[in-house]
Design an enzyme around this catalytic site. Structure first.
Site, PDB file in Angstrom:
ATOM      1  N   GLU A   1      -2.721 -14.966   1.999  1.00 46.20           N
ATOM      2  CA  GLU A   1      -1.984 -13.842   1.425  1.00 46.20           C
ATOM      3  C   GLU A   1      -1.892 -13.938  -0.091  1.00 46.20           C
ATOM      4  OE1 GLU A   1      -1.312 -11.114   2.751  1.00 46.20           O
ATOM      5  OE2 GLU A   1      -1.653 -11.626   4.837  1.00 46.20           O
TER       6      GLU A   1
ATOM      7  N   TYR B   1       6.285  -7.793   0.290  1.00 41.58           N
ATOM      8  CA  TYR B   1       5.093  -7.690   1.126  1.00 41.58           C
ATOM      9  C   TYR B   1       4.687  -9.042   1.724  1.00 41.58           C
ATOM     10  CZ  TYR B   1       0.418  -8.045   2.675  1.00 41.58           C
ATOM     11  OH  TYR B   1      -0.649  -8.381   3.447  1.00 41.58           O
TER      12      TYR B   1
ATOM     13  N   ASP C   1       1.764  -3.164   2.152  1.00 41.81           N
ATOM     14  CA  ASP C   1       0.985  -3.347   0.926  1.00 41.81           C
ATOM     15  C   ASP C   1       0.395  -1.996   0.525  1.00 41.81           C
ATOM     16  OD1 ASP C   1      -1.038  -2.866   2.689  1.00 41.81           O
ATOM     17  OD2 ASP C   1      -2.254  -4.587   2.111  1.00 41.81           O
TER      18      ASP C   1
END
Length: 229
Positions: free
Chosen positions: A40, A123, A141
């Site tokens: 991520e 997020y 996102d």
DNA sequence: GTCCCGGGCG
DNA sequence: CGCCCGGGAC
């Protein structure tokens, strides 16, 4: 907030589409919170194709969050070299130290706690909570934001951020495994079909439920263009 | 070459 | 709201 029938059909079709359209990506094969965190952090700033190159190397060099925490800044920066946004590599390293020293190397599963860590915003907190721990929370996102705005938005008013998160919360299935698939599927749809510039509406599994497609069709009828079905 | 894209932060 | 940093579309 309860889900209406349209939304239920939207989610069902999205999940069916995901089963056959999803790309195989290394960070989708794992529930290792650290691996998901690393992916991520990289994906925050970089396209999938480049992350595919960096992610396995990074994981091989720093296999655990403790290993990362013990490493020299120089070694971490070397693995990040070429990815850009180097503040994130520093944040990831700082995060590893905090988690290693104060949380016994265990990443939290709670989005609120995750968000307190350096480099983790709303997020990424949602993504780690859902993708690593199967928490039924949304992860909005830019891809997801775009999909939601097009499918559920209207022409006059763009949806605000808080509104999009609320909408996503109502759509996320309560079952953790399905929530995982839903969040992955939303991002996959945004990446492959509901793209920023020229969306591939013909290929979209939810075009019949999409206000954006409806707007396009009515505009084309008015101007006598072909119906893009 | 120029413009646009992107999570988190200050 | 602008910055970070590279890639990719045009």
């Amino acid at each position: 907030m309860a889900m209406d029938d349209q939304s239920r059909v939207f989610v069902r079709k999205l999940l069916i589409w995901y089963k056959k359209a999803a790309r195989e990506l290394p960070w989708r094969d794992t529930r290792n919170p650290y691996a998901i965190l690393v992916s991520e952090f990289m994906l925050q700033q970089t396209q999938v194709s480049r992350v595919l190159e960096y992610f396995p190397r990074f994981m091989a060099r720093f296999p655990t969050i403790d290993a990362l925490a013990r490493s020299r800044p120089k070694a971490v920066m070397e693995q990040w070299d070429g990815l850009g946004y180097y503040a994130r590599a520093r944040n990831l390293h700082a995060l590893a130290k905090v988690v290693s020293r104060t949380l016994h190397g265990q990443l939290p599963d709670d989005p609120v706690q995750l968000q307190e860590l350096p480099g983790v915003g709303k997020y990424t907190a949602g993504a780690v909570a859902c993708f690593a721990y199967q928490k039924a929370v949304p992860a909005v996102d830019t891809n997801v934001r775009r999909v939601l705005s097009r499918v559920f938005g209207n022409a006059k008013f763009g949806m605000r951020n808080a509104e999009l998160w609320r909408l996503a919360s109502t759509l996320v299935p309560k079952n953790g495994e399905r929530a995982w698939k839903f969040n992955q599927a939303m991002m996959e749809l945004g990446a492959l079909v509901c793209t920023a510039r020229v969306p591939k509406c013909q290929d979209c599994p939810v075009k019949k439920h999409c206000r954006y497609t409806a707007r396009l069709n009515s505009r084309n009828r008015i101007h006598g263009r072909a119906h893009p079905e």
